[in-house]
Design an enzyme around this catalytic site. Structure first.
Site, PDB file in Angstrom:
ATOM      1  N   ASN A   1     -26.621  50.386  11.352  1.00 47.99           N
ATOM      2  CA  ASN A   1     -27.008  49.039  11.783  1.00 47.99           C
ATOM      3  C   ASN A   1     -25.771  48.241  12.178  1.00 47.99           C
ATOM      4  OD1 ASN A   1     -29.451  49.893  10.453  1.00 47.99           O
ATOM      5  ND2 ASN A   1     -30.019  47.736  10.313  1.00 47.99           N
TER       6      ASN A   1
ATOM      7  N   ALA B   1     -37.774  40.383  15.144  1.00 46.78           N
ATOM      8  CA  ALA B   1     -37.286  39.432  14.150  1.00 46.78           C
ATOM      9  C   ALA B   1     -37.166  38.015  14.688  1.00 46.78           C
ATOM     10  CB  ALA B   1     -35.937  39.892  13.609  1.00 46.78           C
ATOM     11  N   THR B   2     -37.243  37.832  16.002  1.00 48.92           N
ATOM     12  CA  THR B   2     -37.198  36.475  16.569  1.00 48.92           C
ATOM     13  C   THR B   2     -38.395  36.166  17.460  1.00 48.92           C
ATOM     14  OG1 THR B   2     -35.809  37.263  18.398  1.00 48.92           O
ATOM     15  CG2 THR B   2     -34.683  36.318  16.482  1.00 48.92           C
ATOM     16  N   SER B   3     -39.125  37.196  17.905  1.00 51.02           N
ATOM     17  CA  SER B   3     -40.292  36.964  18.757  1.00 51.02           C
ATOM     18  C   SER B   3     -41.239  38.141  18.640  1.00 51.02           C
ATOM     19  CB  SER B   3     -39.866  36.775  20.224  1.00 51.02           C
ATOM     20  OG  SER B   3     -39.293  37.964  20.741  1.00 51.02           O
TER      21      SER B   3
ATOM     22  N   ARG C   1     -44.880  40.106  20.624  1.00 51.34           N
ATOM     23  CA  ARG C   1     -45.605  40.287  21.880  1.00 51.34           C
ATOM     24  C   ARG C   1     -46.778  41.218  21.651  1.00 51.34           C
ATOM     25  NH1 ARG C   1     -41.101  42.308  21.183  1.00 51.34           N
ATOM     26  NH2 ARG C   1     -40.067  40.496  22.085  1.00 51.34           N
TER      27      ARG C   1
ATOM     28  N   THR D   1     -32.127  41.860  18.299  1.00 47.81           N
ATOM     29  CA  THR D   1     -31.474  41.078  17.250  1.00 47.81           C
ATOM     30  C   THR D   1     -30.452  41.940  16.511  1.00 47.81           C
ATOM     31  OG1 THR D   1     -33.464  39.724  16.982  1.00 47.81           O
ATOM     32  CG2 THR D   1     -31.873  39.713  15.177  1.00 47.81           C
TER      33      THR D   1
ATOM     34  N   HIS E   1     -41.966  51.155  12.147  1.00 48.26           N
ATOM     35  CA  HIS E   1     -40.640  50.559  12.251  1.00 48.26           C
ATOM     36  C   HIS E   1     -40.323  50.505  13.737  1.00 48.26           C
ATOM     37  CE1 HIS E   1     -36.056  50.626  11.276  1.00 48.26           C
ATOM     38  NE2 HIS E   1     -36.493  49.441  11.675  1.00 48.26           N
ATOM     39  N   ASP E   2     -39.997  49.332  14.251  1.00 47.58           N
ATOM     40  CA  ASP E   2     -39.867  49.171  15.697  1.00 47.58           C
ATOM     41  C   ASP E   2     -38.843  50.131  16.310  1.00 47.58           C
ATOM     42  OD1 ASP E   2     -37.673  47.809  14.605  1.00 47.58           O
ATOM     43  OD2 ASP E   2     -38.276  45.847  15.371  1.00 47.58           O
TER      44      ASP E   2
END
Length: 472
Positions: A296, A12-14, A16, A259, A236-237
């Site tokens: 979560n 959600a922020t980076s 790779r 995150t 889904h990660d």
């Protein structure tokens, strides 16, 4: 013989692209590309910059193919719930970011058609205001849904652009709220009750399925071999991360910490009790039909957004040094509810935390090291509570907690989680999501064989976790 595959891991922020190498009793990964994943705010709301993300994905795959000309396959995973709407194969605008507030009214409208209790019985998901089904109600209110003839979640959209094939991978599909918790298929009855267009959702595939090879135009444009096979992984990660838990016992809890902090246990069957619904626990799809029974927790977003707020004030923040100072704090720091929804949107996180503390009769920390200690300790408390609740609701007696992902590098967080839960913590691997992605591809290609437990034994042999024992 060692074989190479590429894992595209979009957080959600980076993001790779990692090369993974798998052989007999051999497993390793290394990065070939890293890039930021920054949202864009326009007058109509907060969006993902999906075209820039796709450019970085293709550049990363091209770099991976140059380094390993015999690259066998690639797989894509990402965060959940968000999607692109399409018509005739063309995207209708940039996908909305789940932190956009457009679903506030949509939640009430959805629950007027199907109650929260009925939804939980149908899909087994915890209530989150940004779940896909609420976002789709917001799309209908805006008039956009009527233009769409298909919907693809983020990894499925990337795969579609790469291959031209239109599929929905099950682990991520399970986060939409539209998958039947008992059959694992699209819940046509629920879809009809919600008034969603027929045919909007793509055919389902399971992790390990071949999506297809690259479109000739993609191969030519980006210099990637056209024979490269795109494989469905746990898209889904968290599903991919759980594959790479180096567990030696079935009685483990996991915290996939980045995150977000996804805290739970792995089950064979969902838990659909009213106690589970009220505790806001979710039953999401895992690889090989397992259930990721989890909650979560806000995660390192609280810390990273606080750092961004301080840096917007003109300060330069050395986070490792700040964490070391926070570890040295000996005074009692105030704790806050890390799950409070006020912390979900971007913005001035330190002020919001201070306001929460003031509302609850607690003084805000006076220094930044104390503030960081308060954040990390509040997260550890939330993690510990979630592990305890997961154990009680599932009946699994947890004897070890595995923390994977970026949070596994935060020694203060790991130690406090062990101490507050009273359960040993094993931290690592950091790149669990990419490793799980690699392993599912490798198994699909026949480079490795066996159950999830066999794959996890390979992870345990290749990556030694750091142990944290509860302090007395």
């Amino acid at each position: 013989m060692t074989e190479a595959v590429a894992a595209v891991d979009l957080g959600a922020t980076s993001g790779r692209v990692m090369l993974g190498f798998v052989g007999h009793n051999e497993l390793s990964v290394r990065p070939v590309a890293r890039f930021p994943n920054l949202p864009v705010r326009t007058p109509d709301g907060l969006h993902w910059n999906i075209l820039e993300l796709f450019r970085n994905v293709t550049a990363g795959l091209a770099a991976a193919a140059r380094e390993e000309p015999g690259l066998a396959s690639a797989g894509v995973d990402s965060w959940a719930v968000d999607y692109g709407l399409l018509r005739g194969g063309r995207m209708l605008g940039a996908p909305f970011h789940y932190r956009d507030d457009r679903t506030v009214a949509a939640v009430e409208t959805t629950h007027s058609a199907v109650s929260a209790e009925q939804l939980y019985a149908a899909n087994g998901l915890q209530y989150l205001p940004f779940n896909t089904l609420y976002q789709l109600e917001a799309e209908r209110d805006s008039g956009m849904l009527g233009f769409a003839d298909s919907l693809l979640l983020i990894p499925d959209l990337i795969n579609f652009w790469l291959t031209g094939e239109h599929f929905a991978e099950r682990t991520n599909a399970s986060t939409t709220g539209l998958l039947d918790i008992t059959t694992g298929e699209w819940n046509e009855t629920l879809i009809s009750r919600l008034g969603l267009p027929a045919g909007l959702l793509a055919p389902l595939v399971s992790p390990g399925s071949s999506i297809g090879t690259l479109l000739p135009s993609m191969a030519t444009e980006f210099g990637i071999p056209g024979s490269l096979n795109i494989v469905a992984v746990g898209s889904h990660d968290t599903a991919s991360a759980v594959v790479a838990i180096p567990a030696a016992t079935p009685n483990f809890a996991y915290i996939s910490c980045g995150t977000w902090g996804l805290v739970g246990v792995e089950l064979e069957h969902p838990v659909l009790s009213e106690s589970s619904r009220l505790a806001n626990f979710t039953n999401e799809g895992g690889v090989d039909g397992r259930v990721r029974y989890l909650h979560n927790v806000m995660g390192l977003w609280l810390l990273s957004e606080s750092v961004r707020s301080w840096e917007r004030g003109g300060d330069t923040i050395d986070l490792p040094a700040l964490l070391a100072q926070a570890s040295a704090v000996t005074s009692t720091v105030p704790l806050f509810d890390a799950n409070d929804p006020r912390f979900l949107p971007p913005g001035d996180m330190p002020t919001r935390i201070a306001e929460w503390l003031s509302e609850h009769g607690r003084a805000a920390p006076q220094s930044r090291p104390e503030f960081v200690r308060s954040i990390v300790q509040s997260l550890a408390a939330a993690f510990s509570d979630a592990v305890r609740t997961a154990s009680e609701l599932s009946g699994i007696r947890v004897d070890v907690i595995h923390i994977v992902g970026g949070g596994s590098q935060n020694e203060l967080l790991c130690q406090l989680t062990a101490t507050l839960s009273g359960i040993p913590v094993l931290a690592g691997p950091v790149e669990a999501t990419a490793i799980g992605n690699v392993l599912i591809q490798a198994r699909a290609q026949g480079f490795v064989t066996g159950s999830l437990e066999a794959l996890r034994s390979l992870v345990a042999s290749a990556f030694s976790p750091q142990r944290f024992t509860p302090a007395r």
